[in-house]
Design an enzyme around this catalytic site. Structure first.
Site, mmCIF file in Angstrom:
data_model
loop_
_atom_site.group_PDB
_atom_site.id
_atom_site.type_symbol
_atom_site.label_atom_id
_atom_site.label_comp_id
_atom_site.label_asym_id
_atom_site.label_seq_id
_atom_site.Cartn_x
_atom_site.Cartn_y
_atom_site.Cartn_z
ATOM 1 N N GLY A 142 -38.512 -23.892 3.100
ATOM 2 C CA GLY A 142 -37.198 -23.700 3.599
ATOM 3 C C GLY A 142 -37.007 -22.109 3.820
ATOM 4 O O GLY A 142 -36.197 -21.982 4.875
ATOM 5 N N CYS A 143 -37.360 -21.218 3.088
ATOM 6 C CA CYS A 143 -37.101 -20.024 3.368
ATOM 7 C C CYS A 143 -37.744 -19.264 4.576
ATOM 8 O O CYS A 143 -37.425 -18.413 5.134
ATOM 9 C CB CYS A 143 -37.658 -19.088 1.918
ATOM 10 S SG CYS A 143 -36.578 -19.565 0.597
#
Length: 157
Positions: free
Chosen positions: A46-47
Site C-alpha cells: 500500500g505504501c
C-alpha cells in the site's frame, strides 16, 4: 489518540532526518504549499502504491505550486532503500519516535484483522505558504488517494 488538525490552525513545525540523514524542516518550504503525507511502512504494497502515485504526480503538483513530503516511522536506511527501489525524488522523512505523527494526529489506535494496536494512521495534511493547515485527511486509502487529493484541492476537475 492525538487531536486531529483542522483547517486554519497552524501546522506543527518539525525537523526530521531524510533518507540521507540530512535534516529537513517544514520551515524549509515556507512560501509554498506542501503536501505532508504520513504512511505506515516503506516498501509495503500500500505504501509503495501511494508513494509511486505521488512520484507520478510530482511534476503536476510542482506546476501547481506544491512540494510533497512523505513521513514514516522507518529509519533513514529503510527510506533510502525505498527511494532507490521506487525512484522516489521527493523527501522521505524518518519519524522514528512518531512525535511528528502524534502532533499531526496521525498516530493512534488502529484495527487490523480483529487486533487493536497503536500505529501510524495513513493521513495527509496540506500546509499553506504561511504554515496554516489548508486540508487534513485521515484514514485515507493508499490506492487512489493522490487523485482524490488533487480533486479535493480543486486541481483536477
Amino acid at each position: 489518540m492525538a487531536a486531529r488538525l483542522e483547517p486554519g490552525r497552524k501546522a506543527p513545525d518539525f525537523t526530521l532526518p531524510d533518507a540521507q540523514g540530512r535534516p529537513v524542516s517544514l520551515a524549509d518550504h515556507r512560501g509554498r504549499r506542501v503536501v505532508v503525507y504520513f504512511y505506515p511502512k516503506a516498501s509495503t504494497p500500500g505504501c509503495t502504491t501511494q508513494a509511486c502515485d505521488f512520484r507520478d504526480s510530482l511534476e503536476r503538483f510542482a506546476a501547481d505550486g506544491f512540494a510533497v513530503v512523505g513521513i514514516s516511522p522507518d529509519g533513514p536506511e529503510a527510506l533510502a532503500r525505498f527511494a532507490d527501489a521506487e525512484a522516489l525524488t521527493f523527501p522521505l522523512l524518518s519519524d522514528a519516535d512518531h512525535r511528528v505523527a502524534e502532533a499531526y494526529g496521525a498516530w493512534g489506535e488502529k484495527k487490523n484483522y480483529g487486533k487493536t494496536y497503536e500505529g501510524l494512521v495513513r493521513s495527509t495534511v496540506v500546509v499553506g505558504p504561511e504554515g496554516d493547515v489548508e486540508l487534513a485527511q485521515y484514514n485515507v486509502r493508499a490506492t487512489g488517494h493522490v487523485a482524490k487529493l488533487r480533486r479535493d484541492l480543486g486541481l483536477d476537475a
